[in-house]
Motif scaffolding. Structure first.
Motif, short mmCIF file in Angstrom:
data_model
loop_
_atom_site.label_atom_id
_atom_site.label_comp_id
_atom_site.label_asym_id
_atom_site.label_seq_id
_atom_site.Cartn_x
_atom_site.Cartn_y
_atom_site.Cartn_z
N UNK A 1 0.85 -1.18 0.00
CA UNK A 1 0.00 0.00 0.00
C UNK A 1 0.88 1.23 0.00
N UNK A 2 0.27 2.40 -0.16
CA UNK A 2 1.05 3.64 -0.17
C UNK A 2 1.73 3.88 1.17
N UNK A 3 1.17 3.38 2.24
CA UNK A 3 1.76 3.59 3.57
C UNK A 3 2.93 2.67 3.86
N UNK A 4 2.95 1.50 3.22
CA UNK A 4 4.02 0.53 3.51
C UNK A 4 5.13 0.54 2.48
N UNK A 5 4.86 1.05 1.28
CA UNK A 5 5.87 0.96 0.23
C UNK A 5 7.02 1.91 0.48
N UNK A 6 6.76 3.05 1.14
CA UNK A 6 7.85 4.01 1.37
C UNK A 6 8.88 3.47 2.34
N UNK A 7 8.51 2.99 3.55
CA UNK A 7 9.55 2.40 4.41
C UNK A 7 10.18 1.16 3.82
N UNK A 8 9.41 0.41 2.99
CA UNK A 8 10.00 -0.77 2.34
C UNK A 8 11.04 -0.36 1.31
N UNK A 9 10.77 0.73 0.59
CA UNK A 9 11.76 1.22 -0.37
C UNK A 9 13.02 1.70 0.34
N UNK A 10 12.87 2.36 1.47
CA UNK A 10 14.04 2.82 2.23
C UNK A 10 14.81 1.65 2.84
N UNK A 11 14.07 0.62 3.28
CA UNK A 11 14.74 -0.57 3.83
C UNK A 11 15.54 -1.28 2.74
N UNK A 12 14.97 -1.34 1.55
CA UNK A 12 15.69 -1.97 0.43
C UNK A 12 16.96 -1.20 0.09
N UNK A 13 16.90 0.12 0.18
CA UNK A 13 18.08 0.92 -0.08
C UNK A 13 19.13 0.70 1.00
N UNK A 14 18.69 0.61 2.25
CA UNK A 14 19.61 0.40 3.37
C UNK A 14 20.29 -0.97 3.29
#
Length: 639
Positions: free
Chosen positions: A103-116
Motif C-alpha cells: 500500500x502507499x503507507x508501507x511501500x515508502x519504508x520498504x523502499x528505504x529498507x531496500x536501499x539500506x
C-alpha cells in the motif's frame, strides 16, 4: 525485535546482509542467522518511558547472547534501520518469496529498507528496489490521495526518503493533481496498475492501497473534502512544505485556503464556537507554543486577496480570537485583521462580539478591534475600483457593513463601562452613504442613554448628534418624539422633521389626487378617443389591444385615487394631533423663557427668537399648517 531466519534467502537478495553474515561465518557453520532490528525511535522512547527497567533488559540481552553463542548462530544487529520491524518482516517475506500486499503507507519504508540493505538490481535481478520504484510510479504518484498517504509515511523515514527523492515526488504529485480540473484526479488513481494482487520474488503486482470498494465514483466535492482531510494527518513541517509548493505552483487560492482551514480546524482546538468540544483521548495534546507556531504558520500562508468562500470570515474570526488568547505575534494579528477587513460585509454580529481578553480593556467586548477592522474595510473599499457595484449611488457592501455596525453598537451600548467617546467615534466612523435610514443608529443611541443615565446633558447631545433626524422613518420619529431619555433639542428636531415629512407626503397625495380630475376635464376618455380614430383593417387588431390597455390603466388610476384619498384623511388626523403637541410644547418653552428672564425683555422679544436661541432650529412659530380648508374644498369639488 530478533528474527530467526535462514541465511541463504537473505544473502541472495541483500548485499549488505551477505557481507555481514559472511564476516561471522568463520565462527559458525550453521545455516541459520539471527537478525536483530533496532529502531532508534522506539529505543529512545523506551529509555524515556521505562528508565529503571534498562538494567533488567541488559541482563536479558546478555543471557540471550550466551544462548546464541552456545547454539552457534551468527547474530546480526541492524542499528538505525529505516522503518520498523514490520518493514524488515516484509523484506524477509520478499526474500523467502512469500506473497504480500503493498500500500502507499508501507511501500515508502520498504523502499528505504531496500536501499539500506543494498537490494539493488545489479546484485540480484528483479530485486526489491526496482519493484518498489515501479509501484510508486505506477500506483502512488498517479493518485492524489495515495501520494498524501505516501508522504505521511515519509515522516518516519524522513532523512532517507528525502535523499531518495520520494518526498519531493509525492509533493509534486499532490500539487499537480490538485491543480487539475478533472474530477477523476481527486482521490482516484489514473491507472490502478492491475488492481489488487499478491507480491512474490518473481512477480510484484502493483496495488493501490486506497483502491475504492465501490465502482461508483464519488463527486468532485466529496473527493476534495477527503483529500483535504488526508492533508490534516501530515506533520507541520511536511504540511508547510506542501503549502509552499502549492503557492509557488500558482494553485488556486481557494484550494490553498481550504487546505489551511481544514488543517487549523484539526489541530487548533476551539477555533469555531460551535465546535468547542473537549479533545478525545485519541487526539494528541499540543502545547501552547506548538499551537502558536501552527497558528502563525497558517496565518502567514493565507492568501491576501478576498476569498470566494463565504464561510471563511467566521473561520478568520476564530483564528483571531485564538491568536489573542495565545498572545501570537503582532504581525500575525494584523494580517488577520486586514484579511477580515477585506470581506467584512460577510461577517455576522456574533463574529464581531470578540471578548476583551486584556485587563487593560474595561469593556466586555473589544471595541478597538472592531474599529481597526472597520478601518481596514474602508481602506480596501476606497482602493478598490472594480469590486464596488453602486446601486443608486450606494455601495451594497458598505450598506451591509453599516447595518452590521449599527447592530454591534446596539449590542455594546448596554455595557456600563463603555465610554461615550468610544461609542461616538465608532458611530461616526462610517460615511453617510452607509446608512439608508438611521433607525438602527437611533436604537443604539436609545440603549446607550438607557444604560448610562448619569451622562451629562452635553454628552447626551453629542451622542444624539451621530443621528440624522431627516433619515429617521415615521415609526422611529414617533418613538423619538415620546422618548424622555433624549435631550429636548433632539426631540424638537425630530418633531420638526416628522411634520416636514408628513407635509411632503400630504402634498404628494394632493397632487396625485388632482391629476386624474385634470386629465379627465382636458382629455376625452380613452374609449371615446379610440372610437373617433380612423382605423384601417390592417391595424384593427392592434388598435383593439391598445384600447383595452388604456381602459385598464384608467380603472387602475381611479382605484389608486380612492386609496390615496383615505390615506390623506389619516395623515390629516395625525397632523392635527402633532400640531396640538407642538403647541403645548411651545407654551411650556415660553413659560420657561419668562421664568428665566426679566418681564420687560420677555415682552419685547418675539417668542420665535427664544425658541431659536434655545434649540438652534430656525423655523417659523407655526411649524406645520394642515390647510384644512383647502383640503375640504378639494374633497367637495371631487365629490
Amino acid at each position: 525485535m530478533t528474527f530467526h531466519l535462514h541465511k541463504f534467502p537473505l544473502m541472495s537478495k541483500s548485499r549488505k546482509l551477505h557481507r555481514l553474515i559472511t564476516e561471522q561465518e568463520t565462527r559458525s557453520s550453521s545455516s541459520m542467522a539471527l537478525i536483530t532490528v533496532i529502531d532508534p525511535k522506539v529505543e529512545e522512547t523506551d529509555k524515556k518511558g521505562k528508565g529503571h527497567e534498562i538494567e533488567d533488559d541488559k541482563e536479558e540481552e546478555e543471557v540471550e547472547e550466551q544462548e546464541i553463542e552456545e547454539n552457534g548462530y551468527p547474530h546480526i544487529k541492524l542499528e538505525d534501520f529505516p522503518g520498523s520491524s514490520e518493514s524488515f518482516e516484509m523484506v524477509a517475506k520478499f526474500c523467502y518469496g512469500v506473497k504480500m500486499d503493498l500500500s502507499a503507507s508501507t511501500v515508502v519504508p520498504l523502499r528505504c529498507a531496500a536501499e539500506h540493505l543494498e537490494m539493488t538490481e545489479e546484485y540480484s535481478p528483479d530485486n526489491l528496489i526496482s519493484k518498489t520504484e515501479r509501484f510508486l510510479s505506477h500506483s502512488v504518484y498517479k493518485s492524489l490521495r495515495e501520494s498524501i498517504k505516501a508522504l505521511k509515511a515519509c515522516e518516519s523515514v524522513s532523512p532517507l526518503a528525502g535523499s531518495l527523492g520520494i518526498t519531493e515526488q509525492c509533493i509534486d504529485s499532490i500539487v499537480s493533481r490538485a491543480s487539475s480540473a478533472d474530477p477523476s484526479l481527486f482521490g482516484w488513481p489514473v491507472n490502478d496498475g492491475g488492481g489488487r494482487g499478491n507480491i512474490s520474488a518473481t512477480d510484484l503486482q502493483l496495488i493501490p492501497g486506497g483502491a475504492a470498494k465501490s465502482r461508483k465514483k464519488p463527486s468532485r466535492d466529496s473527493n476534495m473534502e477527503l483529500w483535504f482531510e488526508d492533508l490534516t494527518q501530515l506533520s507541520l513541517p511536511i504540511f508547510k512544505t506542501v503549502i509552499l509548493s502549492m503557492r509557488s505552483g500558482d494553485l488556486s487560492s481557494d484550494i490553498i485556503e481550504s487546505c489551511l482551514i481544514c488543517y487549523a480546524k484539526k489541530h487548533i482546538p476551539g477555533i469555531l464556537r460551535s465546535n468547542r468540544k473537549p479533545p478525545s483521548s485519541s487526539s494528541t495534546a499540543v502545547s501552547e507554543n506548538e499551537q502558536r507556531e501552527l497558528l502563525e504558520t497558517i496565518t502567514s500562508n493565507l492568501p491576501l486577496d478576498k476569498s470566494s468562500i463565504s464561510s471563511t470570515t467566521r473561520f478568520l474570526f476564530g483564528l483571531l480570537r485564538t491568536a489573542i488568547i495565545l498572545n501570537a505575534a503582532e504581525i500575525c494579528r494584523d494580517l488577520l485583521e486586514r484579511k477580515i477587513g477585506s470581506q467584512l460585509e460577510r461577517a455576522t454580529l456574533d463574529d464581531l462580539l470578540v471578548p476583551s481578553y486584556s485587563y487593560l480593556n474595561e469593556t466586555l467586548y473589544d471595541v478597538d478591534l472592531v474599529e481597526r477592522i472597520l478601518g481596514h474595510f474602508l481602506d480596501t473599499l476606497e482602493q478598490s475600483n472594480t469590486a464596488i457595484v453602486e446601486v443608486d449611488g450606494k455601495s451594497p457592501s458598505l450598506m451591509l457593513v453599516g447595518k452590521l455596525i449599527d447592530g454591534f453598537l446596539a449590542e455594546i451600548a448596554s455595557d456600563a463601562n463603555l465610554k461615550s467617546d468610544k461609542f461616538y467615534n465608532l458611530a461616526i466612523s462610517l460615511p453617510d452613504q452607509a446608512r439608508l435610514y438611521d433607525d438602527g443608529l437611533y436604537r443604539a443611541v436609545d440603549v446607550y442613554l438607557k444604560a448610562h443615565p448619569w451622562v451629562s446633558e452635553a454628552e447626551r447631545e453629542k451622542i444624539c448628534g451621530v443621528m440624522d433626524c431627516q433619515k429617521l422613518t415615521l415609526e422611529a420619529c414617533t418613538h423619538a418624539a415620546q422618548n424622555e431619555r433624549l435631550p429636548l433639542r433632539a426631540v424638537v428636531q425630530v418633531l420638526f422633521f416628522e411634520q416636514l415629512q408628513l407635509r411632503h407626503a400630504i402634498a404628494g397625495t394632493l397632487l396625485a389626487a388632482q391629476s386624474p380630475s385634470t386629465s379627465q376635464s382636458t382629455e376625452p376618455r380613452p374609449s371615446a378617443a379610440i372610437r373617433n380614430l380612423t382605423i384601417t383593417e390592417e391595424d384593427g387588431d392592434e388598435a383593439e389591444g391598445e384600447r383595452q390597455v388604456d381602459a385598464g390603466k384608467w380603472k387602475k388610476t381611479v382605484r389608486e385615487n380612492q386609496v390615496l384619498r383615505l390615506d390623506m384623511d389619516t395623515m390629516r388626523t395625525r397632523v392635527h394631533r402633532l400640531e396640538r403637541e407642538c403647541s403645548n410644547m411651545k407654551k411650556v418653552i415660553a413659560k420657561i423663557d419668562k421664568e428665566g428672564s426679566s418681564p420687560a425683555t420677555t415682552t419685547d422679544r418675539p417668542r420665535s427668537w427664544s425658541i431659536t436661541k434655545k434649540f438652534g432650529c430656525k423655523f417659523k412659530t407655526q411649524v406645520c399648517d394642515s390647510h384644512e380648508a383647502t383640503m375640504v374644498d378639494h374633497r367637495s369639488r371631487r365629490s
